[in-house]
Design a protein around this motif. Structure first.
Motif, short mmCIF file in Angstrom:
data_model
loop_
_atom_site.label_atom_id
_atom_site.label_comp_id
_atom_site.label_asym_id
_atom_site.label_seq_id
_atom_site.Cartn_x
_atom_site.Cartn_y
_atom_site.Cartn_z
N SER A 179 0.82 -1.20 0.00
CA SER A 179 0.00 0.00 0.00
C SER A 179 0.86 1.26 0.00
N THR A 180 2.02 1.20 0.65
CA THR A 180 2.93 2.34 0.68
C THR A 180 3.48 2.63 -0.72
N ILE A 181 3.90 1.58 -1.42
CA ILE A 181 4.41 1.76 -2.79
C ILE A 181 3.29 2.26 -3.70
N ASN A 182 2.09 1.73 -3.49
CA ASN A 182 0.95 2.14 -4.30
C ASN A 182 0.69 3.64 -4.17
N VAL A 183 0.82 4.18 -2.96
CA VAL A 183 0.61 5.61 -2.75
C VAL A 183 1.59 6.43 -3.57
N VAL A 184 2.86 6.02 -3.59
CA VAL A 184 3.87 6.76 -4.35
C VAL A 184 3.54 6.73 -5.84
N LEU A 185 3.16 5.56 -6.34
CA LEU A 185 2.79 5.45 -7.76
C LEU A 185 1.53 6.25 -8.07
N ALA A 186 0.58 6.22 -7.14
CA ALA A 186 -0.66 6.97 -7.33
C ALA A 186 -0.38 8.47 -7.41
N GLY A 187 0.70 8.92 -6.73
CA GLY A 187 1.06 10.33 -6.81
C GLY A 187 1.27 10.79 -8.24
N ILE A 188 1.85 9.94 -9.07
CA ILE A 188 2.07 10.26 -10.48
C ILE A 188 0.74 10.34 -11.23
N VAL A 189 -0.12 9.36 -10.99
CA VAL A 189 -1.40 9.29 -11.69
C VAL A 189 -2.30 10.46 -11.29
N PHE A 190 -2.30 10.80 -10.01
CA PHE A 190 -3.12 11.92 -9.55
C PHE A 190 -2.63 13.24 -10.12
N THR A 191 -1.32 13.41 -10.23
CA THR A 191 -0.79 14.63 -10.84
C THR A 191 -1.23 14.72 -12.30
N TRP A 192 -1.15 13.62 -13.00
CA TRP A 192 -1.59 13.57 -14.41
C TRP A 192 -3.05 13.98 -14.53
N LEU A 193 -3.89 13.44 -13.66
CA LEU A 193 -5.31 13.80 -13.67
C LEU A 193 -5.50 15.28 -13.39
N TYR A 194 -4.80 15.79 -12.39
CA TYR A 194 -4.95 17.19 -12.02
C TYR A 194 -4.42 18.12 -13.11
N GLN A 195 -3.32 17.77 -13.70
CA GLN A 195 -2.74 18.61 -14.75
C GLN A 195 -3.66 18.74 -15.96
N ASN A 196 -4.40 17.70 -16.23
CA ASN A 196 -5.28 17.72 -17.41
C ASN A 196 -6.69 18.22 -17.11
N THR A 197 -7.01 18.44 -15.85
CA THR A 197 -8.35 18.91 -15.50
C THR A 197 -8.33 20.16 -14.63
N GLY A 198 -7.28 20.35 -13.83
CA GLY A 198 -7.25 21.44 -12.87
C GLY A 198 -8.33 21.30 -11.80
N SER A 199 -8.81 20.07 -11.61
CA SER A 199 -9.96 19.84 -10.74
C SER A 199 -9.60 18.97 -9.53
N VAL A 200 -9.73 19.53 -8.34
CA VAL A 200 -9.58 18.74 -7.12
C VAL A 200 -10.79 17.82 -6.96
N LEU A 201 -11.94 18.24 -7.48
CA LEU A 201 -13.13 17.39 -7.44
C LEU A 201 -12.86 16.05 -8.10
N LEU A 202 -12.20 16.06 -9.26
CA LEU A 202 -11.87 14.81 -9.94
C LEU A 202 -10.88 13.98 -9.13
#
Length: 269
Positions: A179-202
């Motif tokens: 789960s710890t490693i997953n959080v670090v990897l998720a950090g990349i995916v969440f940044t990608w989502l935010y960069q393309n939407t600018g939405s904290v809601l998403l």
């Protein structure tokens, strides 16, 4: 007072992370003493810290920027599919693959009925991280990082801090290496989502989907089969993270000309 505010403006990330960790871990104490049976108010540490530093450094305008991103719903429909479907699909894929690697067949009957799950998901969205974390991690920290660093570097640093933030859960036996490693990897995916939407809601929706996909779908396995399935999920998240970097590059995670989402009130040095 002006010198104090100047220090805050010049060290926003340092102060934010110190507050986020300090407030969270302090608020975790009563949750720990209750053996995990009380309301987990500690999950609001990142949001409180983000709004506090934003208010001190940029006033109401900075706070309003975060609030606006929390209700930004006008994005391309595909990003809703990504936010909700990607974590769900990752968990489902790991379940389907697991028997091919020697696990028992999934026991689908172990998953509670949707009528039972829906109200629990709503409560978890508020009190188990998504609403309390994302205004801080994505609404405040991500724009600061991306205003100063390439998206990959910023995501990895934030992902590691995000993982450290979860460490107190280990006192309740609710923390693992996967789960710890997953959080670090998720950090990349969440940044990608935010960069393309600018939405904290998403980001909140993705957090809800990711968290509850693991919480409920993974009930189809137990013991070693469950652990193997979770490691498969981590491997799939790693593939997704690598694919994002391979396709978009390391600088911004967007294909269009890099759009700096960091706003004018960000004054880090």
């Amino acid at each position: 007072m002006s010198s104090f505010l100047g220090e805050v403006r010049g060290h926003q990330l340092t102060i934010f992370f110190s507050l986020a960790l300090g407030l969270t871990w302090l608020a975790f104490i009563p949750f720990y003493l209750s053996h995990g049976e009380s309301i987990p108010w500690f999950t609001f540490g990142p949001a409180i810290s983000g709004f506090t530093v934003a208010a001190l450094a940029g006033g109401w305008g900075a706070v309003k920027t975060i609030l606006a991103s929390m209700v930004k719903w006008r994005v391309r429909p595909i990003w809703y599919l990504v936010a909700v479907g990607l974590p769900f699909g990752t968990q489902l894929a790991s379940i389907v693959i697991n028997p091919f690697l020697g696990s028992a067949e999934p026991s689908w009957g172990n998953i509670p009925a949707f009528s039972e799950v829906a109200p629990m998901i709503a409560l978890y969205a508020v009190f188990s991280g998504p609403l309390g974390e994302e205004p801080g991690w994505r609404g405040f920290a991500t724009p600061h990082f991306l205003g100063r660093r390439p998206a990959l570097a910023g995501s990895l640093i934030l992902g590691v801090i995000w993982a450290i933030w979860h460490l107190p859960l280990g006192l309740l036996g609710d923390l693992s290496l996967y789960s710890t490693i997953n959080v670090v990897l998720a950090g990349i995916v969440f940044t990608w989502l935010y960069q393309n939407t600018g939405s904290v809601l998403l980001a909140i929706l993705m957090h809800v989907s990711h968290q509850n996909s693991v919480r409920f779908l993974a009930k189809v396995f137990v013991d070693g089969d469950y652990i193997q399935q979770q490691w498969l999920g981590v491997a799939i998240w790693a593939v997704i993270a690598v694919a994002i970097v391979a396709y978009y590059g390391t600088e911004s995670f967007v294909r269009r000309p890099a759009k700096r989402l960091a706003t004018a009130w960000i004054l880090d040095r």
